[in-house]
Design a protein around this motif. Sequence first.
Motif, PDB file in Angstrom:
ATOM      1  N   ARG A 122       0.840  -1.163   0.000  1.00 40.95           N
ATOM      2  CA  ARG A 122       0.000   0.000   0.000  1.00 40.95           C
ATOM      3  C   ARG A 122       0.891   1.233   0.000  1.00 40.95           C
ATOM      4  NH1 ARG A 122      -3.459  -0.931   5.209  1.00 40.95           N
ATOM      5  NH2 ARG A 122      -1.374  -0.768   5.984  1.00 40.95           N
ATOM      6  N   PHE A 123       0.864   1.947  -1.100  1.00 37.26           N
ATOM      7  CA  PHE A 123       1.686   3.136  -1.179  1.00 37.26           C
ATOM      8  C   PHE A 123       0.939   4.254  -1.889  1.00 37.26           C
ATOM      9  CE2 PHE A 123       2.473   0.913  -5.100  1.00 37.26           C
ATOM     10  CZ  PHE A 123       2.567   1.923  -6.046  1.00 37.26           C
ATOM     11  N   ARG A 124       1.452   5.452  -1.734  1.00 37.63           N
ATOM     12  CA  ARG A 124       0.863   6.627  -2.366  1.00 37.63           C
ATOM     13  C   ARG A 124       1.999   7.517  -2.850  1.00 37.63           C
ATOM     14  NH1 ARG A 124      -4.051   9.708  -2.202  1.00 37.63           N
ATOM     15  NH2 ARG A 124      -3.625  11.364  -3.679  1.00 37.63           N
ATOM     16  N   ILE A 125       1.891   8.038  -4.046  1.00 38.87           N
ATOM     17  CA  ILE A 125       2.858   8.979  -4.581  1.00 38.87           C
ATOM     18  C   ILE A 125       2.169  10.338  -4.638  1.00 38.87           C
ATOM     19  CG2 ILE A 125       4.308   9.597  -6.532  1.00 38.87           C
ATOM     20  CD1 ILE A 125       4.383   6.582  -7.234  1.00 38.87           C
ATOM     21  N   ASP A 157       1.286   2.268   3.684  1.00 34.46           N
ATOM     22  CA  ASP A 157       2.542   1.855   4.318  1.00 34.46           C
ATOM     23  C   ASP A 157       3.684   2.763   3.905  1.00 34.46           C
ATOM     24  OD1 ASP A 157       1.397  -0.318   5.657  1.00 34.46           O
ATOM     25  OD2 ASP A 157       1.694  -1.638   3.941  1.00 34.46           O
ATOM     26  N   PHE A 158       3.637   3.246   2.666  1.00 37.66           N
ATOM     27  CA  PHE A 158       4.700   4.095   2.145  1.00 37.66           C
ATOM     28  C   PHE A 158       4.088   5.291   1.429  1.00 37.66           C
ATOM     29  CE2 PHE A 158       6.189  -0.264   2.095  1.00 37.66           C
ATOM     30  CZ  PHE A 158       7.342  -0.162   2.861  1.00 37.66           C
ATOM     31  N   VAL A 159       4.593   6.477   1.740  1.00 42.22           N
ATOM     32  CA  VAL A 159       4.158   7.690   1.067  1.00 42.22           C
ATOM     33  C   VAL A 159       5.398   8.327   0.446  1.00 42.22           C
ATOM     34  CG1 VAL A 159       3.104   9.961   1.327  1.00 42.22           C
ATOM     35  CG2 VAL A 159       2.251   8.033   2.673  1.00 42.22           C
ATOM     36  N   PHE A 160       5.383   8.466  -0.870  1.00 45.67           N
ATOM     37  CA  PHE A 160       6.499   9.057  -1.610  1.00 45.67           C
ATOM     38  C   PHE A 160       6.185  10.530  -1.855  1.00 45.67           C
ATOM     39  CE2 PHE A 160       6.610   4.596  -2.385  1.00 45.67           C
ATOM     40  CZ  PHE A 160       7.947   4.269  -2.536  1.00 45.67           C
ATOM     41  N   MET A 161       7.092  11.399  -1.415  1.00 47.18           N
ATOM     42  CA  MET A 161       6.888  12.828  -1.559  1.00 47.18           C
ATOM     43  C   MET A 161       8.057  13.451  -2.332  1.00 47.18           C
ATOM     44  SD  MET A 161       6.406  15.796   1.368  1.00 47.18           S
ATOM     45  CE  MET A 161       5.399  14.708   2.348  1.00 47.18           C
ATOM     46  N   ASN A 201      11.062  19.629  -4.573  1.00 45.84           N
ATOM     47  CA  ASN A 201      11.981  20.458  -5.336  1.00 45.84           C
ATOM     48  C   ASN A 201      12.290  21.675  -4.487  1.00 45.84           C
ATOM     49  OD1 ASN A 201      13.197  22.359  -7.055  1.00 45.84           O
ATOM     50  ND2 ASN A 201      12.265  21.410  -8.829  1.00 45.84           N
ATOM     51  N   GLU A 202      13.475  21.714  -3.935  1.00 44.33           N
ATOM     52  CA  GLU A 202      13.900  22.803  -3.057  1.00 44.33           C
ATOM     53  C   GLU A 202      15.173  23.406  -3.622  1.00 44.33           C
ATOM     54  OE1 GLU A 202      13.374  25.008   0.545  1.00 44.33           O
ATOM     55  OE2 GLU A 202      12.092  23.455  -0.280  1.00 44.33           O
ATOM     56  N   ARG A 203      15.135  24.688  -3.913  1.00 44.68           N
ATOM     57  CA  ARG A 203      16.307  25.381  -4.477  1.00 44.68           C
ATOM     58  C   ARG A 203      16.816  24.701  -5.743  1.00 44.68           C
ATOM     59  NH1 ARG A 203      19.475  25.562   0.946  1.00 44.68           N
ATOM     60  NH2 ARG A 203      17.571  25.307   2.090  1.00 44.68           N
ATOM     61  N   ASN A 204      15.904  24.382  -6.640  1.00 42.04           N
ATOM     62  CA  ASN A 204      16.226  23.763  -7.939  1.00 42.04           C
ATOM     63  C   ASN A 204      16.930  22.417  -7.819  1.00 42.04           C
ATOM     64  OD1 ASN A 204      15.095  25.846  -9.513  1.00 42.04           O
ATOM     65  ND2 ASN A 204      16.891  27.099  -9.097  1.00 42.04           N
ATOM     66  N   HIS A 205      16.649  21.700  -6.767  1.00 39.43           N
ATOM     67  CA  HIS A 205      17.232  20.367  -6.570  1.00 39.43           C
ATOM     68  C   HIS A 205      16.114  19.420  -6.137  1.00 39.43           C
ATOM     69  CE1 HIS A 205      19.960  17.201  -5.456  1.00 39.43           C
ATOM     70  NE2 HIS A 205      19.478  17.195  -4.225  1.00 39.43           N
ATOM     71  N   TRP A 206      16.070  18.246  -6.756  1.00 33.20           N
ATOM     72  CA  TRP A 206      15.037  17.262  -6.449  1.00 33.20           C
ATOM     73  C   TRP A 206      15.521  16.266  -5.407  1.00 33.20           C
ATOM     74  CZ3 TRP A 206      10.081  17.376  -7.782  1.00 33.20           C
ATOM     75  CH2 TRP A 206       9.707  18.212  -8.826  1.00 33.20           C
ATOM     76  N   VAL A 207      14.629  15.969  -4.479  1.00 37.27           N
ATOM     77  CA  VAL A 207      14.845  14.972  -3.433  1.00 37.27           C
ATOM     78  C   VAL A 207      13.531  14.209  -3.299  1.00 37.27           C
ATOM     79  CG1 VAL A 207      15.279  14.673  -0.955  1.00 37.27           C
ATOM     80  CG2 VAL A 207      16.495  16.431  -2.210  1.00 37.27           C
ATOM     81  N   VAL A 208      13.597  12.940  -2.930  1.00 33.45           N
ATOM     82  CA  VAL A 208      12.385  12.168  -2.670  1.00 33.45           C
ATOM     83  C   VAL A 208      12.388  11.768  -1.197  1.00 33.45           C
ATOM     84  CG1 VAL A 208      11.087  10.077  -3.190  1.00 33.45           C
ATOM     85  CG2 VAL A 208      12.262  11.289  -5.026  1.00 33.45           C
ATOM     86  N   LEU A 209      11.304  12.108  -0.508  1.00 31.08           N
ATOM     87  CA  LEU A 209      11.109  11.677   0.874  1.00 31.08           C
ATOM     88  C   LEU A 209      10.165  10.481   0.850  1.00 31.08           C
ATOM     89  CD1 LEU A 209      10.429  15.135   2.560  1.00 31.08           C
ATOM     90  CD2 LEU A 209      12.613  13.967   2.284  1.00 31.08           C
ATOM     91  N   ILE A 210      10.514   9.450   1.596  1.00 35.91           N
ATOM     92  CA  ILE A 210       9.643   8.281   1.693  1.00 35.91           C
ATOM     93  C   ILE A 210       9.278   8.102   3.164  1.00 35.91           C
ATOM     94  CG2 ILE A 210       9.350   5.822   1.240  1.00 35.91           C
ATOM     95  CD1 ILE A 210      11.668   6.078  -0.796  1.00 35.91           C
ATOM     96  N   VAL A 211       8.008   8.273   3.469  1.00 36.61           N
ATOM     97  CA  VAL A 211       7.509   8.082   4.824  1.00 36.61           C
ATOM     98  C   VAL A 211       7.062   6.625   4.931  1.00 36.61           C
ATOM     99  CG1 VAL A 211       5.845   8.841   6.552  1.00 36.61           C
ATOM    100  CG2 VAL A 211       6.735  10.481   4.868  1.00 36.61           C
TER     101      VAL A 211
END
Length: 89
Positions: free
Chosen positions: A1-4, A34-38, A41-51
């Motif tokens: 169970r995940f959500r993007i 179970d997993f939330v992918f967030m 884009n902060e200061r022109n840089h991409w990061v993915v947070l996974i809760v």
Amino acid sequence: RFRILSPHFYGLLRSSPAKAAAGWDRNRSFFDHDFVFMPVNERNHWVVLIVCYIARCFGDPLPSKPESLRDKPQILVLDSLSLGLGFGK
């Protein structure tokens, strides 16, 4: 169970947390995933947070002896450049 989530969710979360929470998802609770992918884009840089396993922080019990990190609630930060941008500052 995940959500993007949409990349716009993080911006809304920073500017108006209550509005972001209210509009999260009218059909399912944040805790149903179970997993939330967030994507962020902060200061022109991409990061993915996974809760991971957020419901276990609020009543869904942890296994008595977790065998690995996969059984514990956590937030993973995937940063291809490892810049450590200090989110939330």
